[in-house]
Design a protein around this motif. Structure first.
Motif, mmCIF file in Angstrom:
data_model
loop_
_atom_site.group_PDB
_atom_site.id
_atom_site.type_symbol
_atom_site.label_atom_id
_atom_site.label_comp_id
_atom_site.label_asym_id
_atom_site.label_seq_id
_atom_site.Cartn_x
_atom_site.Cartn_y
_atom_site.Cartn_z
ATOM 1 N N UNK A 122 0.815 -1.214 0.000
ATOM 2 C CA UNK A 122 0.000 0.000 0.000
ATOM 3 C C UNK A 122 0.844 1.257 0.000
ATOM 4 N N UNK A 123 1.962 1.192 0.720
ATOM 5 C CA UNK A 123 2.861 2.341 0.769
ATOM 6 C C UNK A 123 3.487 2.612 -0.600
ATOM 7 N N UNK A 124 3.853 1.548 -1.307
ATOM 8 C CA UNK A 124 4.430 1.714 -2.644
ATOM 9 C C UNK A 124 3.470 2.420 -3.591
ATOM 10 N N UNK A 125 2.196 2.065 -3.498
ATOM 11 C CA UNK A 125 1.197 2.686 -4.366
ATOM 12 C C UNK A 125 1.122 4.186 -4.088
ATOM 13 N N UNK A 126 1.056 4.551 -2.809
ATOM 14 C CA UNK A 126 0.986 5.968 -2.445
ATOM 15 C C UNK A 126 2.212 6.723 -2.950
ATOM 16 N N UNK A 127 3.372 6.157 -2.737
ATOM 17 C CA UNK A 127 4.608 6.812 -3.164
ATOM 18 C C UNK A 127 4.652 6.988 -4.675
ATOM 19 N N UNK A 128 4.177 5.992 -5.401
ATOM 20 C CA UNK A 128 4.186 6.084 -6.857
ATOM 21 C C UNK A 128 3.226 7.168 -7.344
ATOM 22 N N UNK A 129 2.011 7.195 -6.803
ATOM 23 C CA UNK A 129 1.057 8.219 -7.209
ATOM 24 C C UNK A 129 1.607 9.621 -6.921
ATOM 25 N N UNK A 130 2.226 9.788 -5.765
ATOM 26 C CA UNK A 130 2.814 11.090 -5.426
ATOM 27 C C UNK A 130 3.899 11.452 -6.426
ATOM 28 N N UNK A 131 4.725 10.475 -6.811
ATOM 29 C CA UNK A 131 5.820 10.748 -7.756
ATOM 30 C C UNK A 131 5.304 11.129 -9.134
ATOM 31 N N UNK A 132 4.061 10.727 -9.448
ATOM 32 C CA UNK A 132 3.450 11.086 -10.731
ATOM 33 C C UNK A 132 2.773 12.454 -10.688
ATOM 34 N N UNK A 133 2.741 13.072 -9.514
ATOM 35 C CA UNK A 133 2.167 14.406 -9.376
ATOM 36 C C UNK A 133 0.689 14.439 -9.049
ATOM 37 N N UNK A 134 0.110 13.319 -8.673
ATOM 38 C CA UNK A 134 -1.320 13.303 -8.325
ATOM 39 C C UNK A 134 -1.548 14.009 -6.988
ATOM 40 N N UNK A 135 -2.683 14.697 -6.904
ATOM 41 C CA UNK A 135 -3.000 15.473 -5.699
ATOM 42 C C UNK A 135 -4.258 14.974 -4.982
ATOM 43 N N UNK A 136 -5.181 14.379 -5.739
ATOM 44 C CA UNK A 136 -6.445 13.909 -5.157
ATOM 45 C C UNK A 136 -6.502 12.391 -5.333
ATOM 46 N N UNK A 137 -6.026 11.694 -4.330
ATOM 47 C CA UNK A 137 -5.836 10.249 -4.451
ATOM 48 C C UNK A 137 -6.804 9.529 -3.522
ATOM 49 N N UNK A 138 -7.654 8.699 -4.091
ATOM 50 C CA UNK A 138 -8.664 7.965 -3.318
ATOM 51 C C UNK A 138 -8.291 6.490 -3.230
ATOM 52 N N UNK A 139 -8.913 5.817 -2.267
ATOM 53 C CA UNK A 139 -8.669 4.383 -2.085
ATOM 54 C C UNK A 139 -9.995 3.657 -1.949
#
Length: 340
Positions: free
Chosen positions: A168-185
């Motif tokens: 789960x942490x890897x997913x969050x880190x990857x989305x952040x690295x892509x510049x996403x700001x509104x990330x839902x789960x």
């Protein structure tokens, strides 16, 4: 007309060997020469002999049967796991007895009782929880239990999972690295350790970047629920630009809803990552980015733990986790590089 039941003594007489030699040939792990095996199996085939496995279980105290309890097979991960477990057990001379069960504890208790009646040598539970009472019943009966792709706090039960918090942490880190700001789960069922752990790792990964999830909603590992949650999320005034889905089974419903019902572009309008990496995820129709569960290693570790407990008895159960990589495909953007 009822035919005469062929006995091991008749096979022995036809093959010209002792009755105990016939028993050894049909007992997994027992020693018999290649010449003896060939003669006995030839005689057995000619006579139509089949060994009585239940009678042998009564004599030896071992049924050579492993019980597998699985909650549901709709998720493509579990039929694949069932195939790998069954093949690996057969290679060890075991057979598998499959029961399906909901996660309702009274139903699980009923299934465990049935398995104990069948005198299985061990039990594997896949996506099913065990209460302390059920664990104690199996322990009293001398039947080891290993939980596959699910864990719990009870130290009396061994478990094998992927590293769900880290995933789960890897997913969050990857989305952040892509510049996403509104990330839902769209999370897995909150009543499962896997659902909770993936959600926890995701939240921790975002927190490390000074962010919070836009929303965390329980999808119950259900396609129809995941589809409705997707509609609700995208109807917000601030819809997500990225969604982490608790498993691939739900993620396929999310993708179908986004692309074919809402007419959105993936990943340009909203990126999606699943969890499991079932074979369907790599199909061009989905091309789903996802966290891979190392299935072969998980299966091997489950069997190693269970068979060691069967063979040696007093072995302390362990909790084993395997790290799995994030596999990026067509449902995610490319991470942004550092500013020059």
């Amino acid at each position: 007309m009822q035919t005469e039941k062929i006995t091991s003594l008749q096979v022995a007489q036809r093959a010209g060997v002792s009755q105990s030699a016939v028993s050894r040939v049909f007992t997994p792990g027992a020693s018999a020469s290649a010449k003896t095996v060939a003669k006995v199996k030839k005689a057995a085939t000619e006579l139509g002999y089949r060994p009585n496995m239940m009678a042998r279980a009564m004599i030896t105290g071992k049924s050579r049967i492993i019980g597998l309890v699985v909650a549901y097979l709709d998720n493509q991960f579990y039929p694949l796991a069932l195939e790998r477990l069954s093949n690996a057990l057969q290679a060890q001379g075991y057979h598998i007895l499959v029961f399906t069960s909901s996660n309702a504890q009274d139903r699980i208790a009923e299934v465990i009782s049935d398995l104990l009646d069948y005198q299985v040598d061990g039990i594997i539970t896949a996506s099913v929880g065990m209460t302390n009472d059920l664990t104690a019943r199996c322990e009293t009966a001398g039947i080891p239990v290993v939980m596959f792709n699910r864990g719990q706090d009870d130290a009396a039960v061994g478990s094998v999972t992927s590293a769900n918090v880290a995933g789960g942490r890897k997913v969050a880190e990857f989305f952040v690295s892509c510049g996403h700001k509104r990330i839902a789960h769209i999370a897995g069922w909150a009543g499962s350790s896997t659902g909770r752990d993936r959600a926890r790792g995701f939240a921790e990964g975002l927190a490390a970047a000074g962010m919070k999830p836009l929303a965390v909603i329980d999808g119950h590992y259900d396609r129809s629920i995941a589809a409705q949650v997707t509609r609700d999320l995208m109807a917000r005034s601030d819809p997500p630009d990225a969604i982490f889905v608790g498993n691939d089974h739900m993620a396929f419903a999310v993708l179908d809803t986004l692309r074919h019902e809402l007419g959105l572009r993936v990943p340009q309008d909203v990126a999606v990552i699943g969890y499991d990496d079932v074979p369907l995820a790599a199909w061009p129709a989905f091309s789903l980015s996802t966290v891979r569960q190392p299935l072969n290693r998980m299966v091997d570790a489950t069997l190693d733990m269970l068979l060691a407990q069967i063979a040696q008895g007093e072995i302390a159960p362990r909790r084993i986790e395997f790290d799995g990589p994030l596999i990026t495909r067509g449902t995610t953007l490319t991470p942004k590089g550092p500013k020059q």
